[in-house]
Design a protein around this motif. Structure first.
Motif, PDB file in Angstrom:
ATOM      1  N   ASP A  41     -68.725  54.134  71.567  1.00 56.05           N
ATOM      2  CA  ASP A  41     -68.125  54.547  70.290  1.00 56.05           C
ATOM      3  C   ASP A  41     -69.180  54.867  69.246  1.00 56.05           C
ATOM      4  O   ASP A  41     -68.981  55.674  68.358  1.00 56.05           O
ATOM      5  N   GLU A  42     -70.357  54.210  69.406  1.00 59.62           N
ATOM      6  CA  GLU A  42     -71.415  54.438  68.422  1.00 59.62           C
ATOM      7  C   GLU A  42     -71.887  55.887  68.444  1.00 59.62           C
ATOM      8  O   GLU A  42     -72.407  56.399  67.472  1.00 59.62           O
ATOM      9  N   ARG A  43     -71.731  56.517  69.595  1.00 62.92           N
ATOM     10  CA  ARG A  43     -72.162  57.907  69.692  1.00 62.92           C
ATOM     11  C   ARG A  43     -70.982  58.876  69.584  1.00 62.92           C
ATOM     12  O   ARG A  43     -71.101  60.035  69.938  1.00 62.92           O
ATOM     13  N   ASN A  44     -69.862  58.332  69.114  1.00 68.57           N
ATOM     14  CA  ASN A  44     -68.678  59.166  68.832  1.00 68.57           C
ATOM     15  C   ASN A  44     -68.313  60.077  69.999  1.00 68.57           C
ATOM     16  O   ASN A  44     -68.121  61.264  69.838  1.00 68.57           O
ATOM     17  N   LEU A  45     -68.261  59.506  71.158  1.00 63.16           N
ATOM     18  CA  LEU A  45     -67.980  60.336  72.325  1.00 63.16           C
ATOM     19  C   LEU A  45     -66.498  60.342  72.674  1.00 63.16           C
ATOM     20  O   LEU A  45     -66.095  60.813  73.728  1.00 63.16           O
ATOM     21  N   GLY A  46     -65.712  59.772  71.787  1.00 64.09           N
ATOM     22  CA  GLY A  46     -64.271  59.783  72.047  1.00 64.09           C
ATOM     23  C   GLY A  46     -63.875  58.747  73.073  1.00 64.09           C
ATOM     24  O   GLY A  46     -62.733  58.679  73.509  1.00 64.09           O
ATOM     25  N   LYS A  47     -64.864  57.957  73.514  1.00 64.94           N
ATOM     26  CA  LYS A  47     -64.548  56.908  74.487  1.00 64.94           C
ATOM     27  C   LYS A  47     -64.225  55.623  73.736  1.00 64.94           C
ATOM     28  O   LYS A  47     -64.883  55.309  72.742  1.00 64.94           O
ATOM     29  N   THR A  48     -63.248  54.909  74.188  1.00 66.56           N
ATOM     30  CA  THR A  48     -62.926  53.651  73.559  1.00 66.56           C
ATOM     31  C   THR A  48     -63.899  52.589  74.030  1.00 66.56           C
ATOM     32  O   THR A  48     -64.190  52.496  75.214  1.00 66.56           O
ATOM     33  N   LEU A  49     -64.372  51.821  73.091  1.00 68.29           N
ATOM     34  CA  LEU A  49     -65.337  50.772  73.409  1.00 68.29           C
ATOM     35  C   LEU A  49     -64.677  49.625  74.183  1.00 68.29           C
ATOM     36  O   LEU A  49     -63.524  49.286  73.935  1.00 68.29           O
ATOM     37  N   GLY A  50     -65.439  49.077  75.117  1.00 69.43           N
ATOM     38  CA  GLY A  50     -64.999  47.851  75.787  1.00 69.43           C
ATOM     39  C   GLY A  50     -63.824  48.014  76.735  1.00 69.43           C
ATOM     40  O   GLY A  50     -63.085  47.072  76.983  1.00 69.43           O
ATOM     41  N   GLN A  51     -63.678  49.223  77.288  1.00 68.56           N
ATOM     42  CA  GLN A  51     -62.549  49.426  78.213  1.00 68.56           C
ATOM     43  C   GLN A  51     -62.637  48.518  79.435  1.00 68.56           C
ATOM     44  O   GLN A  51     -61.628  48.063  79.951  1.00 68.56           O
ATOM     45  N   ASP A  52     -63.871  48.293  79.921  1.00 70.32           N
ATOM     46  CA  ASP A  52     -64.040  47.443  81.092  1.00 70.32           C
ATOM     47  C   ASP A  52     -63.391  46.086  80.848  1.00 70.32           C
ATOM     48  O   ASP A  52     -62.591  45.606  81.659  1.00 70.32           O
ATOM     49  N   LEU A  53     -63.751  45.477  79.713  1.00 70.26           N
ATOM     50  CA  LEU A  53     -63.250  44.136  79.423  1.00 70.26           C
ATOM     51  C   LEU A  53     -61.739  44.149  79.243  1.00 70.26           C
ATOM     52  O   LEU A  53     -61.037  43.240  79.711  1.00 70.26           O
ATOM     53  N   GLU A  95     -58.427  43.361  70.050  1.00 64.71           N
ATOM     54  CA  GLU A  95     -59.399  44.200  69.352  1.00 64.71           C
ATOM     55  C   GLU A  95     -60.447  43.365  68.592  1.00 64.71           C
ATOM     56  O   GLU A  95     -61.657  43.607  68.699  1.00 64.71           O
ATOM     57  N   GLY A  96     -59.986  42.373  67.850  1.00 64.31           N
ATOM     58  CA  GLY A  96     -60.891  41.541  67.056  1.00 64.31           C
ATOM     59  C   GLY A  96     -61.889  40.783  67.922  1.00 64.31           C
ATOM     60  O   GLY A  96     -63.085  40.680  67.592  1.00 64.31           O
ATOM     61  N   ASP A  97     -61.417  40.263  69.052  1.00 68.88           N
ATOM     62  CA  ASP A  97     -62.303  39.548  69.984  1.00 68.88           C
ATOM     63  C   ASP A  97     -63.385  40.490  70.494  1.00 68.88           C
ATOM     64  O   ASP A  97     -64.555  40.130  70.601  1.00 68.88           O
ATOM     65  N   LEU A  98     -62.947  41.705  70.823  1.00 65.02           N
ATOM     66  CA  LEU A  98     -63.856  42.697  71.364  1.00 65.02           C
ATOM     67  C   LEU A  98     -64.948  43.011  70.345  1.00 65.02           C
ATOM     68  O   LEU A  98     -66.142  43.076  70.698  1.00 65.02           O
TER      69      LEU A  98
END
Lengths: 335, 335
Positions: free
Chosen positions: B230-242, B277-280
């Motif tokens: 997400d930091e590179r604004n790639l449209g990917k949601t952060l932490g999908q694995d978890l 979300e908050g935990d992530l």
């Protein structure tokens, strides 16, 4: 087959065959257990559950018998038998997921205990575990036969999936599905057995045909059983194949023989998966009336006759007599 | 890797590598299409859908490059490359069923179009189709390498399934899963390529290690990306694995470094699949604070360094330079 049809005089019974080859079957069992050595404990657990489920080890037995037709005791037939059982077991694991089955031989299916994911992966593992071990024998013909069988199994399954609820499936197309789905692995078992025993290429091909014919005969006997089981009070529900949308030979035979309006109505119901108890009873009565069950039984026996003729290239031996008994047993089961 | 780390001076870019090997990749594509020749049209349709899904053919490219390290153009590397892509595709088909995925590379998954049954069977077919064709090369080492890879793939998948929602998974155990699940097939691709090019046994083993190391590096780069995308604004949601219950290296690194009460709470939430979300966000902040993302990135680069050192046994060549570029590219992707 009843009595007398085997091409050599054959005093063995199936019980005697099991007794005669009990030490071999026991060694196959021990190979099965020894080869269940995945680093993933869950795989071993799932595989053990289904492998201990009471299967008769017909494929390893056929492989082993074919390997002894030349008269000497080969070295690796029992290991290969255990590996062919792995492949068979992999198909059962995937089948149960595909069919959403909850019971197999009266016990909960792996998918019910461990879920679909684990069952699919355990199946994938058993396939590739077997292929990897088979590769270690460094026999190109064996590799080819086993990989071809796996390919045919998958093709047969998917052709069957496409044929589900297609009541107007031509008989030839149906027989190809049976050949791939049920015949291919038995054919490979018999051919690989022969190769281990050092038969000629021509004889290996005959053994392949033998296994293929036995497999088709076995499936057609199953088709027949499905529509006659209740008559023998075996606790089996009649017509389960059709209730699951499976089109088999008795149905393929009877449909063109129905009155046009009845045929149209039945075809529509099968396509819509709307067959009810009453339809099933009417269809079964029509199968009796039009000889569809007798036809299926006859076709099954014809394939067994063809299988037995595939053995004429081999001299008489205990193994050959046992093969004939096993072939006969596979189409004369009661359930 | 950034700049300068490759062990030989390397002026090639990844774009130039693609350009240089474009005719080969095109021939691989044509083998893929030609080999999709099942008698079951549905299999061809499903396989074509996923094979046309925009995969980069990294495995066939690696196989082909490794086959050219010895300086001459081998005959069958492109066919084998197409077959290794079949195996990779089979795993994707089964993965999508296991993960109940609806999209792959922005297109509907096969299971969404044709259902789970057909996807499982098409996967089974692609595996066995590949193994059957591979057997036809009559090369024992190739058979062994490919069958071993398939076995490892299934084991890796099931080990990962067992590790799901097990946040206290030891790093070594996690790396073994990555080795099996991601490394094994790349390792086989590189080794088989070498074998086709006639390398020595020792060199084949180095190529195996090269592929394994590249595969592990690739997966760890993926783990890192998942928490930084997400930091590179790639449209990917952060932490999908978890969110899917997958425990990866950044998490394994950060958990022991949390305060005892927070660790306990996070572990419990992961085990119960109750991460929000908050935990992530808190976990990701902790990963930055404790250097878990840097650690993951460093580990990934270490595996690439190890991979490059596996190539020192080979003389400089265009193929070798291209291999280095590809290895570097695989851990420096942006998405």
């Amino acid at each position: 087959m009843g009595g007398g049809q085997p091409v050599v005089q054959n005093s063995l019974t199936m019980d005697e065959v099991w007794e005669l080859y009990r030490p071999d079957i026991e060694e196959i069992e021990s190979h099965i257990r020894r080869n269940l050595n995945s680093e993933a404990p869950l795989i071993n657990e799932i595989a053990a559950h289904i492998l201990d489920g009471g299967g008769k080890r017909i494929r390893p037995l056929l492989l082993s018998l074919c390997s002894r037709l030349t008269g000497y005791i080969p070295k690796d037939d029992l290991v290969l038998g255990s590996l062919i059982e792995f492949i068979h077991t992999a198909t059962l694991l995937h089948d149960d997921v595909l069919d959403e089955a909850t019971l197999r031989r009266g016990r909960p299916t792996a998918r019910r205990i461990w879920g679909n994911r684990a069952s699919i992966l355990a199946g994938d593992y058993l396939y590739s575990r077997a292929m990897h071990h088979i590769a270690a024998f460094k026999n190109h013909e064996v590799n080819d036969a086993m990989a071809l069988a796996c390919k045919r199994l998958a093709e047969g399954e998917i052709l069957q999936l496409c044929a589900n609820r297609q009541p107007l499936l031509p008989e030839a197309e149906y027989l190809r599905i049976v050949e791939y789905k049920t015949g291919a692995l038995l054919a490979a078992a018999c051919k690989v057995g022969g190769l281990m025993g050092g038969v000629s290429s021509l004889q290996a091909e005959e053994l392949y045909r033998f296994g293929l014919n036995v497999g088709i005969a076995f499936q057609l006997a199953d088709d027949w059983l499905d529509y006659t089981a209740d008559e023998r009070n075996l606790g089996k529900t009649l017509g389960q194949d059709l209730m699951q949308g499976m089109v088999t030979l008795p149905l393929i035979h009877v449909l063109p023989r129905l009155q046009a309006d009845e045929r149209k109505s039945m075809v529509a119901k099968i396509e819509r998966n709307a067959i009810e108890e009453g339809d099933l009873l009417r269809l079964t009565a029509s199968m009796h009336e039009h000889g569809s069950l007798g036809y299926t039984r006859t076709r099954s026996r014809e394939y067994i006759d063809a299988a037995l003729s595939n053995l004429t290239t081999f001299d008489d031996s205990t193994a050959k007599r046992a093969l004939i008994v096993v072939a006969d047993y596979m189409v004369n089961r009661d359930s």
